[in-house]
Design an enzyme around this catalytic site. Structure first.
Site, PDB file in Angstrom:
ATOM      1  N   CYS A 168       0.841  -1.206   0.000  1.00 55.66           N
ATOM      2  CA  CYS A 168       0.000   0.000   0.000  1.00 55.66           C
ATOM      3  C   CYS A 168       0.875   1.255   0.000  1.00 55.66           C
ATOM      4  CB  CYS A 168      -0.955  -0.013   1.187  1.00 55.66           C
ATOM      5  SG  CYS A 168      -0.161  -0.038   2.801  1.00 55.66           S
ATOM      6  N   GLY A 173      -4.750  -5.318   9.293  1.00 54.43           N
ATOM      7  CA  GLY A 173      -5.195  -6.587   9.857  1.00 54.43           C
ATOM      8  C   GLY A 173      -4.025  -7.419  10.338  1.00 54.43           C
ATOM      9  N   PRO A 174      -4.323  -8.616  10.869  1.00 59.06           N
ATOM     10  CA  PRO A 174      -3.279  -9.466  11.453  1.00 59.06           C
ATOM     11  C   PRO A 174      -2.157  -9.848  10.478  1.00 59.06           C
ATOM     12  CG  PRO A 174      -5.440 -10.550  11.506  1.00 59.06           C
ATOM     13  CD  PRO A 174      -5.665  -9.166  11.055  1.00 59.06           C
ATOM     14  N   ALA A 175      -2.485 -10.057   9.189  1.00 51.75           N
ATOM     15  CA  ALA A 175      -1.436 -10.465   8.237  1.00 51.75           C
ATOM     16  C   ALA A 175      -0.464  -9.318   8.003  1.00 51.75           C
ATOM     17  CB  ALA A 175      -2.057 -10.922   6.922  1.00 51.75           C
ATOM     18  N   ARG A 234       0.275  -6.952  10.046  1.00 54.30           N
ATOM     19  CA  ARG A 234       1.073  -6.763  11.254  1.00 54.30           C
ATOM     20  C   ARG A 234       2.169  -7.818  11.360  1.00 54.30           C
ATOM     21  NH1 ARG A 234      -1.260  -3.737  15.218  1.00 54.30           N
ATOM     22  NH2 ARG A 234      -2.816  -2.376  14.309  1.00 54.30           N
ATOM     23  N   ASN A 291       3.451  -9.376   8.882  1.00 49.28           N
ATOM     24  CA  ASN A 291       4.373  -9.228   7.740  1.00 49.28           C
ATOM     25  C   ASN A 291       5.016  -7.851   7.660  1.00 49.28           C
ATOM     26  OD1 ASN A 291       4.018 -11.812   6.684  1.00 49.28           O
ATOM     27  ND2 ASN A 291       2.145 -11.206   5.640  1.00 49.28           N
ATOM     28  N   ASN A 301      -4.977   3.153   2.842  1.00 47.68           N
ATOM     29  CA  ASN A 301      -3.918   2.187   2.546  1.00 47.68           C
ATOM     30  C   ASN A 301      -4.485   0.956   1.849  1.00 47.68           C
ATOM     31  OD1 ASN A 301      -4.994   2.241   5.285  1.00 47.68           O
ATOM     32  ND2 ASN A 301      -3.804   0.395   5.652  1.00 47.68           N
TER      33      ASN A 301
END
Lengths: 300, 338
Positions: A126, A159-161, A163, A165, A267
């Protein structure tokens, strides 16, 4: 015209927002929305929109290979490796939303056309979609010694991914900045801000150059901003280019369309708008090919 | 038996904010040597925002991360070498791996106080490499004690061996610290620590409050050398802790000597609570912003006090230095149009 059939792999924020944008597109059709958990918010949403859903992951496409022509992979960089090996053998066009660095990096405002000859197109990140066009404008007008990009995003929009990554985000954005600006020394910083009300995505580009030419840069920046606005309506120049404290500074703000997440999640919106623009270009190219073939077919 | 407190000294890290990250390898070596002599348990070294943070956004450091760490490493024997790490600035491959190879003993992986989950892989990696790792929650005044406990528990689950909350803006009063530390001590199975700043003149009092509430790790820097109004002044803290019956293992005379050396060799100005630092503390803005606010307010002709309060209103977090320029331009524009 015949719509291009797409499947969306991954039912998180990115996947679900892509779904809503796909449904609105005049040239795309969502053939399947695929995740791992039928009761996730994204799946529930897709189901309520009457889209065909599956919780079987990549198997859903392997078992019905004719159901789609193009696949958005909105899972994770690690999962994409495996997905690509399957999708490649099935001959699918893949638009990769993860920072896996496998496919050809695509920034529609810069290199959309050559990407349409590729089978795996990567949407970078993003922050990359927001900043690389500016870095590209900089590279066209300056000898650049160093480029740095700082993006601040609302905590709720990652989201969790994302964060998990965060390292891949940083390193992929840095590589892409170097590739598109021609400057080898790059740095990327990501800040997540939990303020309520949520902050809009904001990206600042800093650069060190040999000989600042703000007039030429200003022209290039305005031109490329207009190009981005054609597919990301909420993208706008906030400040600059200015030269202060021995560095060039350009700031942009990205507001989203408010499709799945609220407008502050620029983003998420910018990478998805870029992916949709790319998929639509694939669809238009296919359609053109079909029409050409038909018009050249011998008449009986 | 005396209660033990583990002291971590970021003079060579937080202090770097005070000199716009211009500490040299020689200065680092000189202070590290003095800190070793004083038996300070952990000596933190690096750019003010930690590994990988040298940037136009925050400020470029005079020497690279690894050079700084090596300079300190050579002088430290009993004292451990520590670094601050913020995911989003530093990555495992580019920064942490190299720091492990250079011989860093202690990694303090920090995130804004609501963002603990970005530290998961970094904390995990350091544990796998067999180094000591702590979780750090920055700007901790911005959230409730319950949120701090929740975020700390995440870091504990990733493998952190202790949690330090930072008063990055110097905004706390002792009662705020007591309440939060007590909550964390109750919630966690690992040690709890406190890192103070002195904007409101409360850093030592706040650190004492933390110890009294059960914290067993405290941060302090000699002469308070650090961002903004400076940190908890270490030599004062050690004197007070000793008087209260805590032990730290630090040689007090040698510590006083180290402070003299640092004052002479690495400080341009000894941190003081300047008018603007009080405003910054009241506004709850990251102490590391002070040099940037100073510069931007001059450049755009705006009152730095207005700038700090506006930044506070926008709830900026560490790392958002670019917003200082934007807000300064904004304030300057309003002034013109009025």
């Amino acid at each position: 015209m015949k719509k291009l059939k797409v499947a969306i792999l991954g039912s998180g924020n990115i996947g679900t927002d892509l779904l809503i944008k796909t449904l609105r597109s005049p040239v795309l059709e969502c053939a399947a929305f695929i995740g791992r958990n039928l009761s996730s918010p994204g799946m529930t949403r897709a189901n309520s929109l009457g889209v065909k859903i599956s919780d079987r992951g990549i198997e859903a496409i392997r078992s019905e290979p004719d159901s789609c022509d193009l696949v958005f992979d909105a899972t994770s960089a690690i999962d994409h490796r495996h997905h690509w090996s399957v999708l490649q053998s099935l001959g699918k066009i893949v638009i990769d939303m993860t920072p896996s660095k496998i496919g050809t990096m695509c920034i529609p405002a810069i290199n959309l056309d050559p990407c349409l000859d590729q089978r795996n197109v990567n949407m970078v990140t993003c922050g990359g979609q927001a900043s690389i066009p500016l870095a590209h404008a900089l590279g066209r007008t300056h000898e650049v010694d160093y480029v740095e990009v700082v993006s601040s995003i609302a905590s709720r929009s990652s989201g969790p991914a994302t964060r998990l990554n965060i390292d891949e985000y940083v390193e992929t954005t840095e590589d892409a900045l170097a590739f598109f600006s021609g400057c080898a020394k790059t740095k990327t910083i990501l800040i997540q801000n939990p303020a309520v009300p949520c902050i809009d995505m904001q990206t600042t580009l800093f650069a060190k150059v040999k000989q600042p030419n703000l007039e030429a840069l200003d022209r290039e920046v305005k031109a490329i901003v207009a190009k981005i606005q054609a597919y990301v309506p909420g993208y706008r120049l906030l400040a600059g280019p200015v030269y202060e404290n021995n560095r060039i500074v350009i700031m942009v703000k990205v507001q989203g369309l408010g499709d799945y997440l609220p407008r502050y999640a620029g983003n998420l919106d910018i990478i998805n708008c870029a992916a949709i623009a790319t998929a639509e270009a694939f669809a238009n190219k296919n359609e053109k090919k079909d029409t050409d073939q038909r018009s050249h077919a011998p008449r009986r | 038996m005396k209660k033990k407190i583990l002291i971590s000294d970021p003079t060579l890290r937080d202090g770097n904010h005070a000199v716009k990250h211009q500490l040299t390898a020689e200065q680092i070596a000189r202070y590290a040597e003095a800190a070793e002599a004083a038996q300070i348990p952990i000596v933190e070294v690096g750019h003010g925002n930690g590994l990988g943070a040298s940037s136009l956004q925050v400020g470029e450091s005079a020497v690279g991360d690894m050079e700084m760490l090596k300079a300190a490493r050579r002088k430290l024997v009993r004292s451990k070498l520590g670094v601050h790490v913020m995911p989003g600035f530093a990555t495992i491959r580019k920064d942490i791996e190299k720091a492990v190879e250079v011989g860093v003993d202690v990694f303090r992986v920090g995130a804004h106080c609501t963002e603990a989950d970005v530290t998961r892989r970094h904390i995990g990696y350091v544990r796998e490499r067999g180094k000591e790792v702590y979780g750090v929650l920055m700007m901790s005044h911005m959230v409730s004690k319950e949120t701090l406990a929740e975020e700390s528990l995440k870091m504990e689950s990733y493998g952190a061996e202790g949690i330090i909350i930072m008063d990055s803006a110097g905004a706390y009063l002792p009662s705020d610290v007591t309440e939060r530390i007590a909550e964390l001590v109750k919630a966690l199975n690992i040690p709890v620590g406190f890192h103070g700043h002195n904007n409101l003149g409360m850093a030592v009092a706040n650190s004492v409050a933390a110890a009294e509430a059960g914290a067993t790790i405290l941060d302090g820097t000699v002469r308070g050398f650090g961002a903004g109004a400076g940190n908890t002044q270490l030599e004062v803290l050690i004197a007070v802790l000793d008087k209260m019956g805590y032990s730290t293992g630090i040689d007090f005379y040698k510590l006083l000597d180290a402070a003299e050396i640092a004052e002479r060799e690495i400080m341009k100005v000894i941190p003081a609570i300047q008018s603007i630092s009080i405003v910054s503390g009241l506004a709850g803005v990251f102490s590391g912003f002070s040099k940037h606010v100073e510069r931007a307010s001059k450049e755009y002709g705006v009152d730095p006090r207005d700038l700090f309060f506006e930044l506070g209103r926008r709830k900026v977090v560490a790392g958002q230095e670019d917003l200082i320029i934007e807000v300064a331009m904004d304030l300057a524009g309003k002034k013109v149009s009025r």
